[in-house]
Design an enzyme around this catalytic site. Structure first.
Site, PDB file in Angstrom:
ATOM      1  N   HIS A  59     134.011 -28.939 -28.122  1.00  0.00           N
ATOM      2  CA  HIS A  59     134.445 -28.792 -29.462  1.00  0.00           C
ATOM      3  C   HIS A  59     134.280 -29.870 -30.139  1.00  0.00           C
ATOM      4  CE1 HIS A  59     138.271 -27.637 -31.940  1.00  0.00           C
ATOM      5  NE2 HIS A  59     137.876 -28.990 -32.090  1.00  0.00           N
ATOM      6  N   GLU A  60     134.342 -31.141 -29.441  1.00  0.00           N
ATOM      7  CA  GLU A  60     134.143 -32.479 -30.324  1.00  0.00           C
ATOM      8  C   GLU A  60     132.795 -32.602 -30.703  1.00  0.00           C
ATOM      9  OE1 GLU A  60     136.400 -33.927 -31.731  1.00  0.00           O
ATOM     10  OE2 GLU A  60     137.841 -32.871 -30.858  1.00  0.00           O
TER      11      GLU A  60
END
Length: 252
Positions: free
Chosen positions: A61-62
């Protein structure tokens, strides 16, 4: 003590006003969860798998945020070594508090957040489009992972032992990534939902988000404590699970 001091200084830099009060609120919330839920804790291999999937999914996600920001002209994340799948670069102490709280409270799912990838939004070009795309990047990755897991379950599910490692992992990938995407749609910064609204909103809404962002972590933990996060995810996840024909008890 050095580690505690390091995280305190980091927390203070992110929350320069009323630092001690905010930290005390967080500690009290954690304490209440510990008091309420620790006697119900039970170890299981499903829990280990869920934690591993959660960490990997938060990492991706990051990375997605940093990669899209890089494509739109901001290389901050790249220069700081954050466009990497090494989870140690992304784990955040505060962000791991929430899954621990949910775990101890007896929740049927785990959710949390990683250390936000640094993005210099002023360097994104075009700015509004860049901010919007960076904001939805992480959610998009989570929903893609969930979709892939769902397809595998639907196509090959009958070939798997219902209690086996493969189906347990696939279900974890599906549910956790779906939950991560839905959780991040909550319109409170620093979550992606708040960033998305910020990217398309007018000046007044942007000013409002600028004012509340410094209280974002406290707001999120408070929403988790009063049961809003569990109730919200329970309703929406149950809806999606019913649509896809997956029948499991979330126990939310």
């Amino acid at each position: 003590m050095d580690i505690i001091r390091k995280y305190y200084e980091k927390f203070r830099s992110l929350n320069p006003k009323n630092t001690e009060i905010k930290l005390l609120v967080i500690i009290l919330i954690i304490g209440l969860f510990l008091f309420r839920g620790i006697h119900e804790f039970e170890f299981s291999w499903e829990l280990v798998i869920s934690l591993a999937v959660l960490v990997f999914s938060m990492t991706c996600h990051e990375v997605a945020h940093g990669y899209v920001a890089y494509k739109f002209g901001d290389d901050t994340a790249k220069r700081e070594g954050r466009i990497t799948l090494n989870p140690l670069k992304h784990l955040d102490l505060t962000g791991m508090i929430l899954p621990i709280m949910l775990l101890l409270s007896g929740s049927g799912f785990l959710i949390g957040w990683a250390k936000p990838v640094p993005v210099n939004f002023s360097r994104l070009k075009p700015n509004r489009l860049g901010l919007f795309c960076v904001s939805i990047a992480g959610i998009t990755v989570n929903f893609i992972f969930a979709a892939i897991a769902l397809v595998i379950i639907r196509v090959f599910g009958r070939n798997f032992d219902i209690n086996g490692l493969v189906i347990t992992t696939l279900l974890s990938v599906y549910i956790i990534n779906l939950a991560l995407g839905l959780f991040n749609l909550i319109p409170v910064t620093p979550l992606d939902g708040g960033r998305i609204i910020y990217s398309i909103a007018g000046t007044k809404v942007r000013d409002f988000y600028n004012q509340i962002e410094k209280y974002g972590i406290v707001i999120i933990l408070f929403l988790a404590y009063i049961g809003f996060v569990s109730d919200y995810l329970s309703v929406v996840l149950s809806f999606f699970l019913s649509l896809t024909g997956i029948n499991i008890g979330l126990g939310l």
